[in-house]
Enzyme design. Sequence first.
Site, PDB file in Angstrom:
ATOM      1  N   HIS A 115       0.856  -1.191   0.000  1.00 48.21           N
ATOM      2  CA  HIS A 115       0.000   0.000   0.000  1.00 48.21           C
ATOM      3  C   HIS A 115       0.892   1.241   0.000  1.00 48.21           C
ATOM      4  CE1 HIS A 115      -3.544   2.414   0.751  1.00 48.21           C
ATOM      5  NE2 HIS A 115      -2.892   3.024   1.722  1.00 48.21           N
ATOM      6  N   SER A 142       3.999   0.481   2.527  1.00 44.04           N
ATOM      7  CA  SER A 142       3.859  -0.525   3.585  1.00 44.04           C
ATOM      8  C   SER A 142       3.448  -1.851   2.970  1.00 44.04           C
ATOM      9  CB  SER A 142       2.781  -0.108   4.595  1.00 44.04           C
ATOM     10  OG  SER A 142       3.041   1.159   5.167  1.00 44.04           O
TER      11      SER A 142
END
Length: 326
Positions: A115, A142
């Site tokens: 993400h 992430s």
Amino acid sequence: MSDNPGPRAKVAIFISGAGTNMAALLHASRLPGAPYEVVLVASNNPDAEGLALARLEGIPTFAHSHKGVSREAQDEAMEAAALDAGAEYIALAGYMRILSEGFVKRWEGRMLNIHPSLLPKYKGLDTFARAIQAGDSHAGASVHLVTSELDSGEVLAQLPVAIAPDDTPEALAVRVRIAEHQLYPRALADYVSRGSDPGYLLARVRELALALPETHEKESHGAPGFRVGSAKTGKFFAYFSGRDHGRGRIALLVKTSGVDEMANLVETQPDAYFKPPYYGASGWVAVILDRPGLDWDHIGEWLERSWRAVAPARLTKLHDAAEMFR
């Protein structure tokens, strides 16, 4: 990445577009010592550019358009392709579909996503514009486990990227994408390797063992051990054994009811148990930890059973009473 040549984890990658993160994962899988291999690239978009790239690299592909089908039907088709390819893990890499709850549940702990934000900040879309508007010093990427709640699973790894004073979302996106290509292969490699990582396995054992009443850790002959009772009079109920002890496997040593049970476990389930040197004569058994499909609930049950074998009666009674009110 490990240099050990053991069996490699089989990964299916789901994409919807160009597949640049897929390409990063694929190329990293071909580096020496890589602990995973890509067995399938699948997409909800038959025209996804990444499918052509995967085919060029000799990777099997699958496409199933989501148009006109239910979310569940789409997931069933994608999942069937992953299973047919022998996938043990799924890596979402720009897969622009919300997954059904049943699908997510079936792959719990075995499906990863990347993400473009430093979670838990900025879940969902428009992450770069939101980070710039908030005046953040850094954006980033992430890698997290996929759960039924959007972008909310355990974060496995992150990489920050500095935001320039005059940044635009478009310019920032280009730099974060470069960071993603570094982060995702490393995070995936680390995650699929954790089952053979002594540090990870010891941490899991320690968490379970020390959750039992009045337990503490004490080294025994250079290895971590777990005792119940006081520091002076406590009794060992478990030992953590690294590859230097026994058969070159990572194992948890626990007490059985005696030599007969230990011998039966070793004979009937040699992939899960072995007789530990020195301890086996006393009815201890080694439960192999570095094996596929390890059930941590089962490890917890072994620890509690072994704890009960040496814990004072007052502790087992208190523990039973506490369990009744859970």
